[in-house]
Design an enzyme around this catalytic site. Structure first.
Site, PDB file in Angstrom:
ATOM      1  CE  LYS A  26     -10.963   3.579  -0.060  1.00 49.22           C
ATOM      2  NZ  LYS A  26     -10.042   3.177   0.975  1.00 49.22           N
TER       3      LYS A  26
ATOM      4  NE  ARG B 248     -15.153   0.901  -1.422  1.00 50.99           N
ATOM      5  CZ  ARG B 248     -14.748  -0.216  -2.012  1.00 50.99           C
ATOM      6  NH1 ARG B 248     -13.616  -0.779  -1.639  1.00 50.99           N
ATOM      7  NH2 ARG B 248     -15.448  -0.765  -2.982  1.00 50.99           N
TER       8      ARG B 248
ATOM      9  N   GLY C 182      -5.301  -2.535   2.296  1.00 50.02           N
ATOM     10  CA  GLY C 182      -5.771  -3.830   2.771  1.00 50.02           C
ATOM     11  C   GLY C 182      -5.639  -4.059   4.260  1.00 50.02           C
TER      12      GLY C 182
ATOM     13  CG  MET D 168      -7.394  -0.234   8.946  1.00 48.00           C
ATOM     14  SD  MET D 168      -7.477   1.517   9.335  1.00 48.00           S
ATOM     15  CE  MET D 168      -6.992   2.253   7.782  1.00 48.00           C
TER      16      MET D 168
ATOM     17  NE  ARG E  88      -3.965   3.339  -3.414  1.00 49.27           N
ATOM     18  CZ  ARG E  88      -4.431   2.314  -2.720  1.00 49.27           C
ATOM     19  NH1 ARG E  88      -5.035   2.520  -1.570  1.00 49.27           N
ATOM     20  NH2 ARG E  88      -4.303   1.090  -3.175  1.00 49.27           N
TER      21      ARG E  88
ATOM     22  CG  HIS F  95      -3.212  -8.047   0.045  1.00 51.65           C
ATOM     23  ND1 HIS F  95      -2.250  -8.864   0.608  1.00 51.65           N
ATOM     24  CD2 HIS F  95      -3.550  -7.152   1.003  1.00 51.65           C
ATOM     25  CE1 HIS F  95      -2.036  -8.487   1.848  1.00 51.65           C
ATOM     26  NE2 HIS F  95      -2.809  -7.454   2.115  1.00 51.65           N
TER      27      HIS F  95
ATOM     28  CB  SER G   6      33.453  13.830  15.153  1.00 54.32           C
ATOM     29  OG  SER G   6      32.763  12.871  14.372  1.00 54.32           O
TER      30      SER G   6
ATOM     31  CB  CYS H  58      32.111   9.725  12.840  1.00 56.18           C
ATOM     32  SG  CYS H  58      32.572   9.691  14.590  1.00 56.18           S
TER      33      CYS H  58
ATOM     34  CE1 TYR I 252      32.516  14.796   9.947  1.00 55.10           C
ATOM     35  CE2 TYR I 252      33.125  17.104  10.232  1.00 55.10           C
ATOM     36  CZ  TYR I 252      33.244  15.771  10.612  1.00 55.10           C
ATOM     37  OH  TYR I 252      34.080  15.410  11.647  1.00 55.10           O
TER      38      TYR I 252
END
Length: 895
Positions: free
Chosen positions: A22, A91, A100, A102, A335, A451, A778, A846, A866
């Site tokens: 903020k 705030r 919402g 805090m 934001r 909210h 693997s 895997c 992979y």
């Protein structure tokens, strides 16, 4: 000396770690020349010091006082000045958005002396008393710890007494009475009076915001979103501007694009004669943002201009809060907006098409988790009938569950295994535990910026807001639809977050459009086209191959359609179920080699047919066949059941079945206290004669058959649970003997690479020696996690993982996301030592982690070749492998 406070003019959006999201964005808007009420930010560092020591950081009060004095000088007024008071908002603002979660305190500076002055300078006595009652209410609950419900109850009682449908219909006298009621409440509950000193109000409010970082709902939200606990929150202190000064004032929330779909347009909510908290809380239903054009055309045009400036500057969907004070527009926050999965993919391609971002930045802005959400089923609207209500589609998806009317009940039922839908008039931050537990959230008030909507979108929860047709009675635990339908608590309902519809009962589901595209390759439109484009971009970038874990031809074919580049794990034990179980029983019960060989000979053609079908489905791509892994007793009947049946027969005087007697003897003989660490994997192959030979022969003959049919089979043989190189040497010798026999008999050269699973810590730590006998590794991360932690996966997740997650032992289950510090270190050791011994060693994974987004990034960084995962997670792994490659280039989004 450490500095803790920064004016808005001093910061920017690149300082979010210090100023919080903020504060950083307010500073950025100030630098852009947008109309931001002036103020300053107390840094996250100050919060961390306070939380660590329990005391206000040294020098913080002096810094706050110095910045407050500058703010007062610029305003020409003093905080709490009796005749014309300067009022402040306080705030929270964490580095990562926690909407919402805090605390906020508005109207700091009002007291008994300054209320008349505010009434006089504003010419609106009602406004002055409304602002004062808000301060006393917020300060009392947030700072002084009074139960917020007590204030709400007092307000409700006054409205009922005055016959007022909402707060707006209370006059100045009513609100003055309410202030006194609130102050009496505070004295009764805390033993102290509401502070009249504006300086004390400010100091205590700042510390209360710090404290709220460790509040229950904030901690729960951080666990849910995997936000670190040590970041702390900043605090923004800003000059108040007022949207509750009459009908030429108001507050709203706007998005530069639709946060549910990503489509361009005007989206948001506006509430005349209201402060911003009224909008997001859903206390009164808002009007669409487009209505502002009629109410205040000049402010509307200015808002559109500022929205365009912000979207171009941030190059993304922006979420904006604003207030209009008597015709003057003020920008209170911006934001990068939370968006649904559908919106994320649409924005990734549309913003690229518009030239605001590059395609690579678009890839960086989506995630495998969001893709998985788009693959979830949707309701079949052709079979649902008419909805009982419609609301605002705030977060898409389809959810079915029992209606519950408070957070605690949602949690209780969910913990008992029941799916629930949380139904509220509007949600508050205290409802977060229930929102986490529920499949969906349904409210009768609020809009896309309430909210409920914002939090649900952030969590990927289905949400429908503002369903005004529903009369929600939380006291009687039911809601009534406009057509008279009454839904009591526990009744199943279906919530469609994509359309806003609410249906009685469990509505039928159909595959999503994205799933249909992946399955069929049919033409893609809308968000499906965006998904297709992003996946193609990821495929072009990724280094990691993506294979699938598949045990049948059908699964193999599906995996290939989903983009799998082979099979990384074919579990042969799944082929011994059903009717074949009897042949396995005969093999185990065989009194001599000849009987055992007959059972194995009967299994051979069945195995060959399995392998032939899988090799055909994956023709031209590698197929890794894992030799039989589980302990043999898993293929035998239940020990207790057998014993009970035989005892019952004996009690009845019946002659026991000789086969069941032999089975019970075998089960008792093979019983192990800890079978996952017993006779299984390579150990089984070395102890049971002919088992490895049968499986290898079946595979080799399947290769011959496919080669003869013109195919291009690429079979690989994987030996499980190796802990010592000697085990692999013995198994490999048997494999090579059988391959040579089949090659000679058929005249077709059969060469299958032989490798092993690394699923024991000892295997990882001796990988250099094992690599001398293995052509590939693997990682079986399921067992590697079990054996590293000493966890039994079948038991611990239900028994104590919830407590471990709650206490912060780990932030996510190590079976869900790879434990980088422990298991990940073993992976790194095995990769390094294995490649040192055999530079061309092929290495994959895997275990279930092969499809986990975060883990895929680790495997990319660790140098694996992979990942292999379930067919339905293949698209997710493809996307994350591309994003991992992009992160490695440093060429992603620099936000």
């Amino acid at each position: 000396m450490v500095r803790y406070v920064y004016d808005f003019q001093e910061g920017g959006r690149d300082m979010a770690d210090l100023l919080g999201g903020k504060g950083a964005n307010l500073a950025e808007m100030t630098r852009l020349g947008l109309p931001v009420p002036p103020g300053f930010t107390v840094s996250t560092e100050a919060c961390r010091v306070y939380l660590a020591t329990g005391a206000e950081p040294e020098g913080l009060s002096r810094e706050v006082s110095r910045h407050l004095a500058a703010l007062e000088d610029s305003a020409g007024r003093r905080l709490g000045q009796a005749d014309d008071p300067l009022l402040l908002s306080v705030r929270s603002g964490a580095q990562v958005s926690m909407p919402g979660m805090m605390e906020t305190v508005l109207d700091i500076g009002l007291n008994d002396d300054s209320v008349p002055g505010l009434a006089g300078v504003s010419g609106n006595e009602r406004f002055a008393w409304d602002s004062y009652r808000r301060l006393v209410q917020m300060f009392g609950s947030t700072v002084m710890g009074v139960d917020a419900a007590l204030f709400e109850d007092a307000l409700t009682l006054l409205k009922e007494e005055r016959g007022a449908p909402d707060d707006v219909h209370l006059d100045a006298g009513d609100l003055a009475r309410l202030v006194e009621t609130y102050k009496d409440l505070i004295r009764r509950e805390t033993g102290e009076s509401f502070p009249q000193s504006p300086a004390e109000q400010l100091q205590r409010a700042i510390l209360a915001v710090f404290e709220s970082w460790n509040g229950e709902r904030a901690r729960l939200y951080r666990r849910r979103e995997h936000i670190p606990d040590d970041l702390g929150t900043a605090v923004t202190v800003q000059r108040m501007v007022f949207g509750n000064l009459g009908h030429d004032s108001g507050s709203g929330v706007a998005f530069t694009r639709d946060p549910a779909t990503g489509r361009p347009g005007l989206y948001g909510d506006y509430l005349p004669d209201a402060q911003g908290e009224d909008v997001v809380a859903g206390i009164r239903n808002t009007v669409p943002l487009a209505e502002l054009e009629r109410l205040d055309p000049l402010s509307y045009r200015r808002l559109l201009d500022h929205m365009g400036t912000l979207e171009r500057h941030y190059r993304d969907l922006c979420d904006i809060e604003f207030t209009i004070e008597r015709g003057t527009l003020w920008m209170l926050q911006t934001r990068v907006g939370k968006r649904t999965a559908e919106a994320a993919f649409t924005l990734a391609t549309e913003l690229a098409d518009e030239g605001l971002i590059t395609p690579r930045e678009g890839l960086e802005r989506v995630s495998g988790e969001e893709l998985a959400r788009l693959m979830f089923p949707r309701f079949d609207t052709s079979a649902t009938g008419d909805p009982i209500a419609r609301g605002i589609p705030a977060s898409p998806g389809a959810a079915v569950g029992a209606a519950v009317f408070d957070s605690a009940e949602a949690v209780r039922r969910a913990e008992a295994g029941e799916k629930v839908v949380l139904v509220r008039q509007e949600t508050t931050p205290d409802d977060l535990p229930g929102m986490v537990a529920a499949q969906a959230v349904l409210t009768s008030r609020g809009g896309k910026t309430s909210h409920a909507a914002v939090v649900a979108r952030g969590m990927g929860k289905v949400c429908v807001c503002g369903a005004e047709e529903l009369a929600v009675d939380t006291g009687r635990r039911r809601f009534t639809a406009r057509d008279g339908t009454v839904v009591e608590e526990g009744t199943v309902v279906s919530v469609d977050g994509s359309t806003g519809a609410v249906y009685p009962g469990a509505a039928p589901l159909v595959d999503s459009a994205v799933m249909r595209y992946l399955e069929t390759g049919e033409s893609a439109e809308g968000v499906v086209a965006s998904v297709a484009r992003v996946l193609r971009g990821a495929d072009d970038l990724r280094r990691l191959e993506v294979r699938a874990n598949a045990d049948t031809p059908e699964d193999a074919a599906r995996a290939r359609r989903f983009g799998a580049q082979g099979i990384g794990l074919c579990r042969t034990e799944h082929m011994f179920l059903g009717e074949r179980r009897k042949l396995v029983e005969e093999m185990i019960l065989a009194p001599d080699d000849a009987t055992r060989d007959r059972a194995l000979d009967a299994l051979l053609p069945l195995q060959r047919r399995d392998f032939t079908g899988i090799l055909e489905a994956m023709d031209g791509l590698p197929v890794t066949i894992r030799l039989l892994d589980p302990p043999l007793h898993e293929f035998l009947p239940d020990r207790t059941g057998l014993a009970v049946r035989l005892a019952a027969a004996e009690a009845r005087g019946e002659r026991p079945d000789p086969r069941e007697v032999a089975l019970l003897d075998a089960v008792n003989r093979m019983h192990e206290e800890n079978p996952m660490l017993g006779l299984r994997g390579v150990r089984l192959g070395l102890v049971v004669p002919g088992l490895v030979a049968m499986q290898v022969r079946a595979l080799a003959e399947a290769v011959v058959e496919r080669t003869g049919a013109g195919g291009s089979p690429m079979a690989e043989i994987m030996v499980p649970l190796v802990g010592a190189v000697e085990e692999l040497q013995l198994a490999r010798a048997e494999v090579e003997r059988v391959l040579a026999e089949v090659s000679e008999a058929s005249g077709v050269p059969v060469t299958c690479p032989v490798g092993t699973m690394i699923e024991l810590p000892r295997a990882a730590l001796t990988a250099g020696r094992i690599a001398g006998e293995a052509e590939f590794f693997s990682f079986g991360t399921n067992d590697l996690t079990q054996t590293s932690w000493g966890f039994s996966r079948d038991d611990v997740e239900a028994e104590f993982f919830p407590a471990y997650l709650d206490k912060g032992v780990f932030s996510v289950s190590p079976f869900e996301t790879l434990d980088r510090e422990g298991v990940g270190r073993l992976v790194g050791i095995a990769v390094a030592e294995g490649r040192a011994a055999r530079p061309d060693l092929k290495i994959g994974v895997c275990g279930e982690h092969g499809g986990d987004p975060d883990s895929v990034h680790f495997f990319h960084d660790a140098g694996l070749d992979y990942v292999s995962c379930s067919p339905f997670r293949v698209p997710v792994a493809r996307l994350e492998a591309g994003r991992a490659a992009l992160a490695g280039t440093g060429d992603g989004d620099d936000r």
